[in-house]
Write an enzyme that holds these catalytic residues in place. Structure first.
Site, PDB file in Angstrom:
ATOM      1  N   SER A 136       1.752  -7.558  -0.314  1.00 60.12           N
ATOM      2  CA  SER A 136       2.550  -8.460   0.527  1.00 60.12           C
ATOM      3  C   SER A 136       1.916  -9.827   0.744  1.00 60.12           C
ATOM      4  O   SER A 136       2.605 -10.773   1.124  1.00 60.12           O
ATOM      5  CB  SER A 136       2.873  -7.800   1.867  1.00 60.12           C
ATOM      6  OG  SER A 136       1.755  -7.731   2.710  1.00 60.12           O
ATOM      7  N   THR A 154       1.405  -4.133   4.404  1.00 61.46           N
ATOM      8  CA  THR A 154       1.215  -4.387   5.836  1.00 61.46           C
ATOM      9  C   THR A 154       0.659  -5.777   6.137  1.00 61.46           C
ATOM     10  O   THR A 154       0.804  -6.264   7.254  1.00 61.46           O
ATOM     11  CB  THR A 154       0.260  -3.341   6.453  1.00 61.46           C
ATOM     12  OG1 THR A 154      -0.981  -3.366   5.741  1.00 61.46           O
ATOM     13  CG2 THR A 154       0.867  -1.959   6.418  1.00 61.46           C
ATOM     14  N   ASP A 155       0.031  -6.425   5.136  1.00 67.47           N
ATOM     15  CA  ASP A 155      -0.675  -7.676   5.447  1.00 67.47           C
ATOM     16  C   ASP A 155       0.254  -8.774   5.972  1.00 67.47           C
ATOM     17  O   ASP A 155      -0.144  -9.571   6.819  1.00 67.47           O
ATOM     18  CB  ASP A 155      -1.451  -8.174   4.224  1.00 67.47           C
ATOM     19  CG  ASP A 155      -2.717  -7.355   4.000  1.00 67.47           C
ATOM     20  OD1 ASP A 155      -3.011  -6.471   4.827  1.00 67.47           O
ATOM     21  OD2 ASP A 155      -3.410  -7.594   2.992  1.00 67.47           O
ATOM     22  N   THR A 177       0.815  -1.212   0.000  1.00 70.03           N
ATOM     23  CA  THR A 177       0.000   0.000   0.000  1.00 70.03           C
ATOM     24  C   THR A 177       0.848   1.260   0.000  1.00 70.03           C
ATOM     25  O   THR A 177       0.492   2.264  -0.618  1.00 70.03           O
ATOM     26  CB  THR A 177      -0.913  -0.006   1.249  1.00 70.03           C
ATOM     27  OG1 THR A 177      -1.730  -1.165   1.193  1.00 70.03           O
ATOM     28  CG2 THR A 177      -1.795   1.228   1.307  1.00 70.03           C
TER      29      THR A 177
END
Ligand SMILES: *[C@@H]1O[C@H](CO)[C@@H](O)[C@H](O)[C@H]1NC(C)=O
Ligand SMILES: *[C@@H]1O[C@H](CO)[C@@H](O)[C@H](O)[C@H]1NC(C)=O
Ligand SMILES: *[C@@H]1O[C@H](CO)[C@@H](O)[C@H](O)[C@H]1NC(C)=O
Ligand SMILES: *[C@@H]1O[C@H](CO)[C@@H](O)[C@H](O)[C@H]1NC(C)=O
Ligand SMILES: *[C@@H]1O[C@H](CO)[C@@H](O)[C@H](O)[C@H]1NC(C)=O
Ligand SMILES: *[C@@H]1O[C@H](CO)[C@@H](O)[C@H](O)[C@H]1NC(C)=O
Ligand SMILES: *[C@@H]1O[C@H](CO)[C@@H](O)[C@H](O)[C@H]1NC(C)=O
Length: 393
Positions: free
Chosen positions: A112, A147-148, A65
């Site tokens: 990710s 971030t995942d 992101t």
């Protein structure tokens, strides 16, 4: 549209006050010579002009992101992750250059959830080469990441870094082009600020988002949508940023349970799968997972890693053949403790959540550790606390 959005983002970012500077930006000498030798090793596509006296960071961009783009200024859910390149990312935050000299390398540009093990392995090798090799020229590494699965990469960096220089992993919850309150530029500035600061040494890998510094070993994503998502619920944050100034609550310390591993001879991480626990499951996919080539399995058990009785037959049968199974907790916070009656065939994951247990098991298997060594790596330290007898030394 993108160029316009990035320009606006740079405008937004100039509102943040910056660190004192040795010389005005425009007066800096164009001395790219300093980074040309590292180009050989690192495929650097963006290299800032050098300011004498400032530390030098290597920014490894992977996508996510923070490098996302959307046609809408409001969009924080349906944007396309991983489209903005490392040069654009850096140029959108010129305040960085008042904090550090930066070189940027595009390692990947993906969301990710699709991050392959091979890229994570490459990241740790690049960071070790950039920071820990005898001829290392960088003072810190910043990894921009979706971030995942950010916590998985950050954990891997933490347990494989061979020196005390900082690696900071950073992401964002709103794409860099979301002009209404994107958290991308400030997060990147704070990550570089953190990686550049001498007080960040000897703290392992760090996760920096939204004005807070979190130790990678314990830090995890705790909310699917909001910007205040990374947290280390039990140990807490170790530091914070006030505007662009970093401070730490305590002097440098390492997580008690952390061990470090050298992956320099490892060429691939073996497949380890995670099976999710729920009411009454028999983990019926276990045999299929093993047949499919998994070299280990993490069971995301309920509560403190509890496993339904119906699953124990297949688990015990697999373990009897030497197949490693780690029992963790899908709660993500708290411990799956060693020594639980009936669970002897499984290794307790301790304080590591399922995804971190998976990474540690992959690393141990890649290093050809025996099952006893694997059990000791997961359980030994917690066991030594649990078996402590008052009065003993
Ligand atoms: C560091 O040394 C290694 C091994 O001798 C060499 O391959 C590499 O090019 C050197 N890197 C730099 C930045 O000089
Ligand atoms: C750098 O790029 C070259 C050519 O694309 C590639 O062969 C090499 O593996 C890359 N090196 C790294 C460290 O990514
Ligand atoms: C470095 O400085 C020169 C001269 O001011 C400028 O033309 C060039 O764009 C700068 N390079 C970067 C990467 O900022
Ligand atoms: C860098 O610092 C100088 C001196 O404090 C300041 O004048 C300049 O605006 C800063 N540059 C940016 C891009 O923040
Ligand atoms: C990697 O392999 C080389 C050559 O076999 C060996 O000398 C070295 O000690 C190994 N390094 C690690 C960390 O295992
Ligand atoms: C899984 O494999 C074990 C032998 O390792 C066998 O005893 C068991 O019946 C199998 N379970 C299922 C559900 O097929
Ligand atoms: C682990 O063992 C395999 C098979 O013997 C070997 O090819 C590999 O190099 C070993 N890995 C390490 C890191 O020593």
């Amino acid at each position: 549209m993108l160029a316009h959005a990035l320009f606006s983002l740079a405008t937004l970012a100039t509102a943040v006050s910056a660190a004192p500077l040795a010389a005005p930006l425009e007066a800096r000498a164009s001395t790219l010579a300093a980074s040309s030798s590292s180009n050989v090793d690192f495929n650097i596509t963006y290299s800032s002009n050098r300011t004498e006296g400032l530390p030098t960071m290597l920014i490894l961009a992977t996508g996510g992101t923070i490098a996302g783009s959307s046609a809408s200024n409001l969009d924080s859910t349906t944007y396309q992750a991983g489209v903005v390149g490392v040069g654009q990312l850096i140029q959108a935050v010129p305040e960085l250059l008042n904090v550090s000299n930066v070189d940027g390398m595009q390692v990947s540009n993906i969301a990710s959830e699709s991050m392959p093990d091979s890229v994570v392995l490459k990241l740790t090798k690049l960071a070790n080469k950039a920071l820990c090799a005898p001829n290392a020229t960088f003072d810190g590494v910043v990894i921009t990441h979706g971030t995942d699965t950010l916590e998985e990469t950050a954990f891997t960096m933490d347990v494989t870094l061979q020196c005390d220089k900082p690696v900071v992993v950073v992401g964002a919850m709103r794409p860099s082009t979301g002009r209404l309150s994107s958290n991308s530029p400030n997060n990147l500035l704070q990550a570089v600020t953190t990686a550049s600061h001498p007080a960040s040494r000897n703290r392992g890998a760090l996760i920096v988002l939204n004005d807070r510094v979190c130790q990678a070993y314990y830090c995890e994503k705790t909310q699917a949508n909001t910007v205040d998502t990374f947290d280390s619920p039990e140990p807490g944050y170790i530091g914070a940023l006030l505007s662009d100034k970093l401070f730490y609550y305590s002097t440098a310390a390492q997580p008690t349970f952390k061990q470090t591993f050298d992956l320099s001879n490892v060429t691939a991480l073996p497949d380890v799968d995670i099976l999710y626990g729920y009411q009454g499951t028999d983990f019926g996919l276990l045999n299929a997972t093993i047949a499919d080539g998994a070299k280990g399995v993490v069971l995301a058990g309920t509560g403190a890693g509890s496993i339904p009785a119906a699953a124990l037959h297949d688990i015990d049968a697999a373990a009897a053949k030497g197949f490693p199974l780690v029992r963790s907790s899908k709660i993500n916070v708290g411990a799956a403790v060693p020594g639980d009656a009936g669970y002897d065939s499984m290794i307790a994951g301790g304080l590591l959540n399922p995804v971190k247990s998976r990474r540690l098991l992959q690393i141990l298997l890649a290093l050809n550790k025996t099952n006893d060594e694997i059990r000791d790596a997961f359980e030994g330290k917690l066991d030594s606390y649990l078996s402590y007898k008052p009065g003993s030394s």
